[in-house]
Scaffold this active site. Structure first.
Site, PDB file in Angstrom:
ATOM      1  N   ASN A   1       2.226   5.462  -1.048  1.00  0.00           N
ATOM      2  CA  ASN A   1       2.304   4.405  -2.058  1.00  0.00           C
ATOM      3  C   ASN A   1       1.564   4.766  -3.343  1.00  0.00           C
ATOM      4  OD1 ASN A   1       3.992   2.992  -0.438  1.00  0.00           O
ATOM      5  ND2 ASN A   1       2.454   1.561   0.345  1.00  0.00           N
TER       6      ASN A   1
ATOM      7  N   ARG B   1      10.963   7.323   5.950  1.00  0.00           N
ATOM      8  CA  ARG B   1      10.672   6.853   4.589  1.00  0.00           C
ATOM      9  C   ARG B   1       9.222   7.128   4.201  1.00  0.00           C
ATOM     10  NH1 ARG B   1      12.974   1.164   2.888  1.00  0.00           N
ATOM     11  NH2 ARG B   1      12.089   2.056   1.008  1.00  0.00           N
TER      12      ARG B   1
HETATM   13  N1  EPU Z   1       5.301 -11.191  -4.603  1.00  0.00           N
HETATM   14  C1  EPU Z   1       5.944 -12.182  -5.312  1.00  0.00           C
HETATM   15  N2  EPU Z   1       6.426 -11.860  -6.554  1.00  0.00           N
HETATM   16  C2  EPU Z   1       6.294 -10.615  -7.080  1.00  0.00           C
HETATM   17  C3  EPU Z   1       5.632  -9.605  -6.345  1.00  0.00           C
HETATM   18  C4  EPU Z   1       5.142  -9.928  -5.093  1.00  0.00           C
HETATM   19  O1  EPU Z   1       6.088 -13.306  -4.870  1.00  0.00           O
HETATM   20  O2  EPU Z   1       6.752 -10.395  -8.216  1.00  0.00           O
HETATM   21  C5  EPU Z   1       4.785 -11.502  -3.256  1.00  0.00           C
HETATM   22  C6  EPU Z   1       5.490 -10.667  -2.167  1.00  0.00           C
HETATM   23  O3  EPU Z   1       6.720 -11.248  -1.780  1.00  0.00           O
HETATM   24  C7  EPU Z   1       4.453 -10.635  -1.083  1.00  0.00           C
HETATM   25  C8  EPU Z   1       3.129 -10.605  -1.866  1.00  0.00           C
HETATM   26  O4  EPU Z   1       3.439 -11.096  -3.168  1.00  0.00           O
HETATM   27  O5  EPU Z   1       4.520 -11.801  -0.342  1.00  0.00           O
HETATM   28  C9  EPU Z   1       2.478  -9.241  -1.996  1.00  0.00           C
HETATM   29  O6  EPU Z   1       3.410  -8.286  -2.492  1.00  0.00           O
HETATM   30  P1  EPU Z   1       2.966  -7.006  -3.340  1.00  0.00           P
HETATM   31  O7  EPU Z   1       3.607  -7.087  -4.662  1.00  0.00           O
HETATM   32  O8  EPU Z   1       1.474  -6.880  -3.267  1.00  0.00           O
HETATM   33  O9  EPU Z   1       3.618  -5.845  -2.490  1.00  0.00           O
HETATM   34  P2  EPU Z   1       4.523  -4.632  -3.000  1.00  0.00           P
HETATM   35  O10 EPU Z   1       3.967  -4.068  -4.236  1.00  0.00           O
HETATM   36  O11 EPU Z   1       5.943  -5.048  -2.971  1.00  0.00           O
HETATM   37  C10 EPU Z   1       3.103  -2.823  -1.735  1.00  0.00           C
HETATM   38  C11 EPU Z   1       3.407  -1.691  -0.793  1.00  0.00           C
HETATM   39  C12 EPU Z   1       3.748  -2.270   0.583  1.00  0.00           C
HETATM   40  C13 EPU Z   1       2.560  -3.081   1.074  1.00  0.00           C
HETATM   41  C14 EPU Z   1       2.240  -4.195   0.060  1.00  0.00           C
HETATM   42  C15 EPU Z   1       1.033  -5.022   0.403  1.00  0.00           C
HETATM   43  C16 EPU Z   1       4.312   0.025  -2.201  1.00  0.00           C
HETATM   44  C17 EPU Z   1       5.486   0.837  -2.610  1.00  0.00           C
HETATM   45  N3  EPU Z   1       4.520  -0.916  -1.289  1.00  0.00           N
HETATM   46  O12 EPU Z   1       4.312  -3.605  -1.813  1.00  0.00           O
HETATM   47  O13 EPU Z   1       3.929  -1.156   1.450  1.00  0.00           O
HETATM   48  O14 EPU Z   1       2.875  -3.681   2.308  1.00  0.00           O
HETATM   49  O15 EPU Z   1       2.009  -3.582  -1.247  1.00  0.00           O
HETATM   50  O16 EPU Z   1      -0.084  -4.229   0.545  1.00  0.00           O
HETATM   51  O17 EPU Z   1       3.213   0.271  -2.678  1.00  0.00           O
HETATM   52  C18 EPU Z   1       5.039   0.148   3.067  1.00  0.00           C
HETATM   53  O18 EPU Z   1       4.426   1.132   2.635  1.00  0.00           O
HETATM   54  O19 EPU Z   1       5.730   0.175   4.110  1.00  0.00           O
HETATM   55  C19 EPU Z   1       4.963  -1.117   2.354  1.00  0.00           C
HETATM   56  C20 EPU Z   1       5.807  -2.124   2.596  1.00  0.00           C
END
Ligand code: EPU
Length: 422
Positions: free
Chosen positions: A23, A402
């Site tokens: 990530n 992945r």
């Molecule tokens: N959320 C919203 N709106 C947004 C963005 C997020 O409602 O615009 C919500 C999401 O639906 C979720 C929460 O906020 O309920 C947290 O989401 P976040 O944006 O923090 O997660 P992400 O950036 O989509 C990254 C990692 C995930 C990891 C999460 C939480 C990457 C590429 N992905 O996702 O990793 O689970 O942070 O730590 O960095 C994985 O590696 O398998 C993976 C899913």
């Protein structure tokens, strides 16, 4: 479609090295869109998600050279004009493609990028990304499933951007705010180690980004970024995955490749409570499992809380603990898809709302045709299969591919009987 055949039960013994953080790599790769100068990156894992991101960068006319041993990659601007179009075909494979938006809009004043849609673990909206970029002056319309974004006069100053602790939105906004002549203050920034690494990477190239509070960043725009060479830290989720395997098989592993063990306090403290013995030798973690494991209640939370990505990994471990445990999922709405398949191995788990209730003392029995649900769910299924008696077949391991580099090769090197069938 590839599958794994696993013959258990196996005990994990030996030394293993974690790959670079997937990530952190994805965020850093997105940030390379801000550069005119070449960027050298070391320790990027070669997994499907990073490979798709390489394809995305190539589709935008960046040139990527990968060294023979794959340890180093160099990213240049190719002779062709940079494109600002991110196709559905690529974005649908990788939601993190949305991280290209911040870089494209800041550097080129426009972008057309497919809306990423939901995925197996939840609806995963991008409203925090879009609203925050709008406050920096980006305008956008949604047309035919694509976000058409513009910022004709560049992005502007704003002191009050709230990122709601979202990892992706924080990364997108950090990238978008790095170049230019305004100062941006970002609030409620996610402080996951991957976000901090993105800041370190950008600062290594001359960006002016400072943490001025625990979750507040001040970014003073710079005219350009310099040529840089950066080594990505190890993957904390991979590290904990091997640590859990050592614990649940009563084995012993020495784990290398992660250079700031303090960052893993929450998960390693929990593993200790469950019954693992953990020692450190410089940056090596030595972890030994015991036959008797203790039950425990866990709740997922933003960093420094317990990571949602480890819920299913700890879930299969807790199936073997003595007594009932619970795992409460607070980040994503649909992260229990792994449970149905672990039940097929004998796991006694019930779901109540956002809580998984796990009865302990399970002796897993191998099963055929197990179906992976998502990346971490697929890994959890493999761990359960490794500690099961008899043969298991884990399907749809493209999910695991992945994010886990050389999984079966590493697992074999510590005594696991695992074979990939293509
Ligand atoms: N959320 C919203 N709106 C947004 C963005 C997020 O409602 O615009 C919500 C999401 O639906 C979720 C929460 O906020 O309920 C947290 O989401 P976040 O944006 O923090 O997660 P992400 O950036 O989509 C990254 C990692 C995930 C990891 C999460 C939480 C990457 C590429 N992905 O996702 O990793 O689970 O942070 O730590 O960095 C994985 O590696 O398998 C993976 C899913």
């Amino acid at each position: 479609m590839d599958k794994f055949v696993i013959n258990g039960p196996c005990k994990a013994f030996g030394t293993i090295r974690v790959s670079g953080s997937k990530n952190a790599s994805l965020a850093i790769l997105a940030a390379t869109l801000l550069f005119d100068e070449p960027v050298e990156l070391r320790n990027i894992p070669h997994v499907r998600d990073t490979t798709v991101f390489f394809d995305l960068l190539r589709s935008l006319n960046k040139k990527i050279i990968i060294s023979k041993d794959k340890k180093k990659i160099k990213i240049y601007n190719s002779k062709k004009k940079i494109s600002t179009f991110c196709s559905y075909a690529l974005v649908k494979q990788l939601r993190a493609s949305i991280l290209a938006l911040g870089g494209l809009i800041s550097k080129h004043g426009k972008a057309v990028i497919s809306a990423p849609g939901g995925c197996a673990i939840g609806t995963r909206p991008i409203n925090y990304h879009l609203n925050a970029l709008k406050r920096l002056g980006m305008k956008f319309k949604l047309k035919g499933g694509y976000i058409h974004a513009t910022a004709k006069n560049g992005l502007k100053e704003n002191n009050k951007i709230n990122l709601n602790l979202s990892v992706g939105a924080s990364e997108n906004l950090i990238i978008a705010s790095t170049l230019g002549d305004s100062t941006v203050n970002l609030h409620r920034v996610a402080i996951e180690p991957e976000v901090k690494e993105l800041v370190m990477f950008l600062n290594s190239a001359g960006a002016n980004i400072k943490w001025i509070g625990k979750r507040t960043l001040r970014i003073i725009g710079v005219k350009k970024l310099n040529r840089t060479s950066y080594t990505v830290n190890g993957d904390r989720i991979e590290l904990s995955t091997w640590a859990v395997l050592a614990t649940m098989t009563a084995g012993k592993l020495k784990i290398d490749g992660f250079n700031n063990i303090k960052l893993l306090k929450t998960e390693l403290d929990l593993l200790r409570k469950i019954g693992a013995s953990i020692k450190y030798k410089k940056n090596q973690i030595i972890i030994q499992g015991k036959k008797k494991l203790k039950n425990i209640n866990i709740s997922t939370k933003e960093y420094p809380g317990f990571p949602t990505d480890l819920a299913c990994i700890f879930g299969v471990l807790l199936c073997k603990a003595n007594g009932r445990s619970t795992i409460k999922e607070n980040i994503f709405e649909n992260r229990f898809n792994w449970i149905a398949e672990v039940r097929r191995l004998g796991g006694k788990i019930q779901i109540k709302g956002n809580k998984a209730i796990i009865e302990g003392n399970t002796k897993f029995q191998g099963a055929e045709e197990l179906m992976s649900s998502d990346l971490r769910g697929s890994v959890a299924l493999c761990l359960a299969a490794i500690s099961s008696s008899g043969r298991s077949v884990v399907n749809r391991i493209y999910m695991l591919d992945r994010g886990m580099e050389n999984f079966e090769k590493k697992a074999r090197s510590i005594g696991v009987s695992i074979k990939r069938i293509s």
